[in-house]
Scaffold this motif. Structure first.
Motif, PDB file in Angstrom:
ATOM      1  N   THR A 158       0.827  -1.207   0.000  1.00 25.17           N
ATOM      2  CA  THR A 158       0.000   0.000   0.000  1.00 25.17           C
ATOM      3  C   THR A 158       0.860   1.255   0.000  1.00 25.17           C
ATOM      4  O   THR A 158       0.546   2.234  -0.682  1.00 25.17           O
ATOM      5  N   ARG A 159       1.953   1.215   0.764  1.00 26.64           N
ATOM      6  CA  ARG A 159       2.825   2.385   0.834  1.00 26.64           C
ATOM      7  C   ARG A 159       3.499   2.659  -0.507  1.00 26.64           C
ATOM      8  O   ARG A 159       3.700   3.821  -0.888  1.00 26.64           O
ATOM      9  N   LYS A 160       3.832   1.619  -1.236  1.00 33.47           N
ATOM     10  CA  LYS A 160       4.403   1.827  -2.576  1.00 33.47           C
ATOM     11  C   LYS A 160       3.370   2.471  -3.492  1.00 33.47           C
ATOM     12  O   LYS A 160       3.703   3.341  -4.313  1.00 33.47           O
ATOM     13  N   LEU A 161       2.120   2.046  -3.337  1.00 35.71           N
ATOM     14  CA  LEU A 161       1.047   2.633  -4.132  1.00 35.71           C
ATOM     15  C   LEU A 161       0.858   4.102  -3.769  1.00 35.71           C
ATOM     16  O   LEU A 161       0.681   4.957  -4.650  1.00 35.71           O
ATOM     17  N   GLY A 167       2.568  10.541  -3.941  1.00 33.93           N
ATOM     18  CA  GLY A 167       3.826  11.222  -3.643  1.00 33.93           C
ATOM     19  C   GLY A 167       4.117  11.276  -2.162  1.00 33.93           C
ATOM     20  O   GLY A 167       4.788  12.195  -1.685  1.00 33.93           O
ATOM     21  N   ILE A 168       3.611  10.290  -1.387  1.00 35.06           N
ATOM     22  CA  ILE A 168       3.942  10.150   0.034  1.00 35.06           C
ATOM     23  C   ILE A 168       4.959   9.017   0.130  1.00 35.06           C
ATOM     24  O   ILE A 168       4.652   7.871  -0.200  1.00 35.06           O
ATOM     25  N   HIS A 169       6.159   9.317   0.566  1.00 35.16           N
ATOM     26  CA  HIS A 169       7.272   8.377   0.439  1.00 35.16           C
ATOM     27  C   HIS A 169       6.997   7.074   1.181  1.00 35.16           C
ATOM     28  O   HIS A 169       6.546   7.074   2.336  1.00 35.16           O
ATOM     29  N   ALA A 170       7.314   5.967   0.520  1.00 37.91           N
ATOM     30  CA  ALA A 170       7.008   4.640   1.062  1.00 37.91           C
ATOM     31  C   ALA A 170       7.790   4.332   2.328  1.00 37.91           C
ATOM     32  O   ALA A 170       7.338   3.539   3.166  1.00 37.91           O
ATOM     33  N   GLU A 171       8.945   4.965   2.508  1.00 37.65           N
ATOM     34  CA  GLU A 171       9.780   4.656   3.673  1.00 37.65           C
ATOM     35  C   GLU A 171       9.505   5.566   4.867  1.00 37.65           C
ATOM     36  O   GLU A 171      10.015   5.304   5.962  1.00 37.65           O
ATOM     37  N   ARG A 172       8.739   6.615   4.664  1.00 40.24           N
ATOM     38  CA  ARG A 172       8.461   7.515   5.783  1.00 40.24           C
ATOM     39  C   ARG A 172       7.528   6.837   6.781  1.00 40.24           C
ATOM     40  O   ARG A 172       6.432   6.409   6.433  1.00 40.24           O
ATOM     41  N   ASP A 375       9.915  18.851   9.467  1.00 41.00           N
ATOM     42  CA  ASP A 375       9.010  19.993   9.298  1.00 41.00           C
ATOM     43  C   ASP A 375       7.633  19.593   8.790  1.00 41.00           C
ATOM     44  O   ASP A 375       7.352  19.649   7.587  1.00 41.00           O
ATOM     45  N   GLY A 376       6.750  19.225   9.707  1.00 38.78           N
ATOM     46  CA  GLY A 376       5.357  18.968   9.349  1.00 38.78           C
ATOM     47  C   GLY A 376       5.201  17.949   8.247  1.00 38.78           C
ATOM     48  O   GLY A 376       5.551  16.783   8.400  1.00 38.78           O
ATOM     49  N   THR A 377       4.732  18.392   7.101  1.00 40.22           N
ATOM     50  CA  THR A 377       4.470  17.478   5.983  1.00 40.22           C
ATOM     51  C   THR A 377       5.622  17.415   4.981  1.00 40.22           C
ATOM     52  O   THR A 377       5.615  16.555   4.105  1.00 40.22           O
ATOM     53  N   TRP A 378       6.599  18.301   5.084  1.00 38.78           N
ATOM     54  CA  TRP A 378       7.661  18.396   4.076  1.00 38.78           C
ATOM     55  C   TRP A 378       8.423  17.085   3.946  1.00 38.78           C
ATOM     56  O   TRP A 378       8.645  16.577   2.851  1.00 38.78           O
ATOM     57  N   GLY A 379       8.828  16.492   5.068  1.00 43.24           N
ATOM     58  CA  GLY A 379       9.619  15.276   5.035  1.00 43.24           C
ATOM     59  C   GLY A 379       8.830  14.034   4.684  1.00 43.24           C
ATOM     60  O   GLY A 379       9.412  12.955   4.510  1.00 43.24           O
ATOM     61  N   VAL A 380       7.505  14.170   4.567  1.00 43.11           N
ATOM     62  CA  VAL A 380       6.654  13.047   4.171  1.00 43.11           C
ATOM     63  C   VAL A 380       6.657  12.892   2.651  1.00 43.11           C
ATOM     64  O   VAL A 380       6.476  11.789   2.132  1.00 43.11           O
ATOM     65  N   LYS A 381       6.876  13.978   1.937  1.00 45.68           N
ATOM     66  CA  LYS A 381       6.724  14.001   0.490  1.00 45.68           C
ATOM     67  C   LYS A 381       7.866  13.247  -0.205  1.00 45.68           C
ATOM     68  O   LYS A 381       9.024  13.355   0.192  1.00 45.68           O
ATOM     69  N   SER A 382       7.493  12.512  -1.229  1.00 40.20           N
ATOM     70  CA  SER A 382       8.465  11.647  -1.911  1.00 40.20           C
ATOM     71  C   SER A 382       9.678  12.417  -2.412  1.00 40.20           C
ATOM     72  O   SER A 382      10.816  11.948  -2.315  1.00 40.20           O
ATOM     73  N   GLU A 383       9.459  13.623  -2.956  1.00 42.91           N
ATOM     74  CA  GLU A 383      10.557  14.364  -3.575  1.00 42.91           C
ATOM     75  C   GLU A 383      11.515  14.973  -2.549  1.00 42.91           C
ATOM     76  O   GLU A 383      12.624  15.398  -2.900  1.00 42.91           O
ATOM     77  N   TYR A 384      11.096  15.023  -1.252  1.00 40.35           N
ATOM     78  CA  TYR A 384      11.944  15.650  -0.242  1.00 40.35           C
ATOM     79  C   TYR A 384      12.383  14.688   0.863  1.00 40.35           C
ATOM     80  O   TYR A 384      13.120  15.092   1.768  1.00 40.35           O
ATOM     81  N   PHE A 385      11.927  13.448   0.818  1.00 41.10           N
ATOM     82  CA  PHE A 385      12.262  12.500   1.884  1.00 41.10           C
ATOM     83  C   PHE A 385      13.771  12.344   2.050  1.00 41.10           C
ATOM     84  O   PHE A 385      14.303  12.411   3.169  1.00 41.10           O
ATOM     85  N   ALA A 386      14.483  12.138   0.937  1.00 36.02           N
ATOM     86  CA  ALA A 386      15.936  11.949   1.016  1.00 36.02           C
ATOM     87  C   ALA A 386      16.612  13.184   1.600  1.00 36.02           C
ATOM     88  O   ALA A 386      17.537  13.075   2.427  1.00 36.02           O
ATOM     89  N   ASP A 387      16.143  14.379   1.196  1.00 36.18           N
ATOM     90  CA  ASP A 387      16.709  15.617   1.738  1.00 36.18           C
ATOM     91  C   ASP A 387      16.453  15.721   3.237  1.00 36.18           C
ATOM     92  O   ASP A 387      17.316  16.158   4.003  1.00 36.18           O
ATOM     93  N   SER A 388      15.238  15.345   3.659  1.00 38.75           N
ATOM     94  CA  SER A 388      14.899  15.452   5.081  1.00 38.75           C
ATOM     95  C   SER A 388      15.789  14.532   5.918  1.00 38.75           C
ATOM     96  O   SER A 388      16.196  14.894   7.031  1.00 38.75           O
ATOM     97  N   MET A 389      16.089  13.346   5.402  1.00 39.93           N
ATOM     98  CA  MET A 389      16.968  12.429   6.128  1.00 39.93           C
ATOM     99  C   MET A 389      18.411  12.941   6.119  1.00 39.93           C
ATOM    100  O   MET A 389      19.147  12.784   7.117  1.00 39.93           O
ATOM    101  N   LYS A 390      18.804  13.586   5.034  1.00 44.09           N
ATOM    102  CA  LYS A 390      20.161  14.142   4.949  1.00 44.09           C
ATOM    103  C   LYS A 390      20.333  15.305   5.922  1.00 44.09           C
ATOM    104  O   LYS A 390      21.339  15.391   6.630  1.00 44.09           O
ATOM    105  N   ILE A 391      19.336  16.189   5.964  1.00 40.87           N
ATOM    106  CA  ILE A 391      19.397  17.331   6.888  1.00 40.87           C
ATOM    107  C   ILE A 391      19.425  16.840   8.331  1.00 40.87           C
ATOM    108  O   ILE A 391      20.113  17.393   9.191  1.00 40.87           O
ATOM    109  N   GLY A 392      18.662  15.780   8.602  1.00 40.11           N
ATOM    110  CA  GLY A 392      18.563  15.277   9.971  1.00 40.11           C
ATOM    111  C   GLY A 392      19.731  14.424  10.418  1.00 40.11           C
ATOM    112  O   GLY A 392      19.863  14.138  11.615  1.00 40.11           O
TER     113      GLY A 392
END
Length: 656
Positions: A158-161, A167-172, A375-392
């Motif tokens: 379901t998360r992959k779907l 655009g909600i990242h499957a790994e978040r 930051d709220g919903t930003w790190g949930v989004k597929s296009e920013y997940f990798a950035d959110s993990m890098k920043i963190g």
């Protein structure tokens, strides 16, 4: 233009003139971005804060001139999309913020750009969904829905779907929802005497926030326990909706204003009555302390609320400074890795959470003061997940360095993000309010036992337990006979109001049947899953002083049904029970979820009729019972209840 670098004055935010047409002029925006970006590229102190500034500097360095004039203006939007309005550049890095003559407020420039973009293009379905926290919470916490939502959010397929379609990242890792909403179950105590201090009021109103209400109610309950321990009279804000921060981050300023208009009146009333208003989510606190006053600087009620709004630990520290906070701690906390979230740092209150936790004997605090990148919903989004993990990543490393017993952050979402980034770890994730409540001594178990004993006396209607349920195997074998029994039982608990509305009065048997069916359909056999179903459905069992009913509006033809429902708005509140000559008892409707819109009502409602002891006594002595519905679009009266139905309903009630 001045050449002076930096400023000796404190940073000062200017109000946003967002209702001025010039605010939405894109060419004017581009000129201002050009000016500010040029200042930023000459300074570059913010390069390590997030991905917005590195992207800006890369665009400049890769451009045709090596300056801002070599960057295509359309690429300026790439910076906007990477900014999640944490405000750290303004508060901690930039030497040119106002009152410096260069007047650089990068976050508010990005907010203006987001507002222009929203006005021009709107938002994606994903972004609208993620920013509608109240709506999502109400839908996801319906008792019969919540378990399915939580399970779905953990299923890899379901998360992959969701990743591909939304655009909600499957790994978040997403927070779970809880059907036991905080506002429905909060036990406030207003019986204590008000003891105002020099620095803080002596009575508190709780603004729950969407996250505490729908995701982690335990945070709110722990705050109430702390306030009760300190004998501070407490109430809930009478009415609340989302603070508006998710819509602000989306750039939907009109939606922010609508939410403000719903929230401010009840909040301002409390502020004027001398309450301290506490919120357990830093972003919500910041919204009322800073963002709304900057958006509505001439609104006296907004300013009154801003003055009365406190972070919980800010308030508790002020009580401590007034010598009104109890420090009779009974439990050590050991080694705590504590993260200060950005939206708390921006409030300029200092490290109040850390300071208070350090008062607990036998407690060592490893404080990490750096943006976690979620930051709220930003790190949930597929296009920013990798950035959110890098920043963190630096935060994850610092939080794990001390081999903590607990990891904690005032922002529960940041704490979840940090826990995910740390990977396998023995540390427990606990909110600072939970840690503070534990330090006082966990009286919750004792309190729950007392509450249970009191409930058993006041509400003898049997609740459903694990032992009263059949195993899936046994239920499959006996289901046909059991279903026949339940259907016959329901016939004695069904009342038709005219041709198109039916009330089915629930009790232990009907709800137990629903639980068994849910366990069968969902194939739930583990102890945790069964207990979740029990927790979700037990509130639907009557308590001895009330009747609880499912109201169904039934029209076979779909077009006719739609037309009727459009005319029946508010019908659920027009149903009443009449006992002899006592005043009518109108239904308390849909306590778990608002089921109607401005266009139509729902075809299903859940009603509760609360009876007084005198009414119950009269019914047991054969008093007359009738049911009435009086709505402009539908009227019905049942003046004589069938004896078998009447007796079944009276069996739900107890005297004393």
């Amino acid at each position: 233009m001045t050449t002076r670098e930096g400023s000796l004055e404190a940073p000062k935010r200017h109000p946003l003139d967002w209702k001025n047409s010039e605010f939405y002029d894109e060419s004017s925006l581009m000129n201002e971005m050009d000016r500010v970006y040029d200042i930023c590229q000459g300074c570059r102190r913010c390069v390590n804060l997030c991905t917005a500034f590195p992207r800006l500097f890369d665009l400049i360095d890769e451009g045709s001139t090596g300056e801002i004039d070599g960057v295509e203006k359309q690429k300026f939007w790439e910076i906007v999309d990477r900014c999640y309005l944490c405000d750290m550049c303004f508060m901690t890095k930039c030497p040119y913020v106002p009152p410096h003559p260069w007047n650089v407020d990068f976050p508010h420039l990005m907010l203006r750009a987001k507002a222009i973009k929203y006005k021009k293009d709107g938002a994606t379905f994903r972004d609208k969904l993620l920013s509608s926290t109240d709506l999502m919470g109400k839908l996801a916490t319906i008792p019969v829905v919540v378990n399915a939502v939580n399970k779905t959010n953990k299923m890899p397929t379901t998360r992959k779907l969701m990743d591909n379609l939304l655009g909600i990242h499957a790994e978040r890792q997403l927070p779970e929802y809880d059907s036991h909403k905080f506002r429905n179950n909060a036990k406030t105590n207003h019986s204590f005497s008000v003891r105002d201090g020099k620095k803080a009021p002596g009575k508190v109103a709780i603004y729950a926030t969407c996250y505490v209400n729908y995701n982690e109610p335990s945070i709110g309950h722990d705050l109430l326990k702390i306030l009760e321990h300190n004998e501070i009279p407490t109430c809930l804000v009478e009415k609340e909706v989302c603070c508006g921060m998710p819509k602000l981050e989306l750039g939907d300023l009109d939606a922010v204003e609508k939410l403000k208009n719903q929230n401010i009146l009840p909040l301002a009333k409390l502020a004027k009555e001398g309450y301290a208003i506490l919120t357990a989510v830093p972003s919500c606190t910041l919204m009322y302390k800073q963002e709304l006053p900057l958006l509505f600087p001439d609104d006296a009620d907004v300013l009154a609320v801003a003055k009365a709004m406190f972070d919980p630990f800010e308030y508790l520290m002020l009580r401590n400074q007034d010598n009104l906070l109890k420090t009779d701690f009974k439990h050590q906390l050991g080694n705590v890795s504590y993260h200060i979230p950005c939206h708390q740092r921006v409030q300029n209150i200092g490290k109040k959470t850390r300071d208070l936790l350090q008062l607990v004997p036998g407690t060592k605090i490893n404080t990490v003061e750096r943006c976690s990148g979620h930051d709220g919903t930003w790190g949930v989004k597929s296009e920013y997940f990798a950035d959110s993990m890098k920043i963190g990543k630096p935060v994850f490393k610092q939080m794990a360095a001390s081999a903590p017993d607990y990891i904690s952050s005032d922002c529960a979402i940041a704490a979840r993000h940090i826990q995910q980034g740390m990977g396998e770890n023995s540390a427990q994730k606990k909110h600072p309010l939970t840690l503070f409540r534990i330090a006082y001594g966990d009286t919750r178990q004792q309190s729950n036992q007392a509450d249970a004993a009191s409930t058993a006396q006041e509400n003898p209607m049997t609740k459903i337990t694990r032992d009263s349920l059949m195993s899936l195997e046994d239920y499959t074998k006996t289901r046909p006979e059991f279903r026949t029994q339940v259907m016959a039982h329901k016939n004695n608990r069904k009342i038709s109001l005219g041709d198109n509305i039916t009330l089915i009065f629930e009790d232990e048997l009907t709800i137990r049947y629903q639980i068994q069916e849910m366990l069968r359909v969902e194939k739930i056999f583990d102890e945790e899953g069964i207990n979740q179903e029990l927790d979700a459905y037990n509130p639907l069992v009557p308590d001895g002083s009330n009747w609880k009913a499912t109201m169904m509006i039934e029209y076979p033809d779909a077009e006719e049904r739609a037309a009727k429902l459009a005319k029946m708005i508010g019908i659920e509140k027009k149903v009443c029970v009449k006992v002899a000559d006592y005043p009518p008892i109108y239904a308390i409707a849909d306590e778990d979820l608002e089921r109607e819109t401005e266009e139509k009502t729902s075809s299903v409602h859940f009603l509760r009729f609360e009876l007084t002891p005198a009414m119950i006594q009269a019914l047991k002595q054969d008093a007359h019972l009738s049911i009435h519905l009086d709505h402009p679009a539908y009227q019905a009266s049942i003046d004589s209840i069938a004896p078998t139905v009447r007796q079944s309903l009276i069996n739900d009630l107890t005297v004393g």
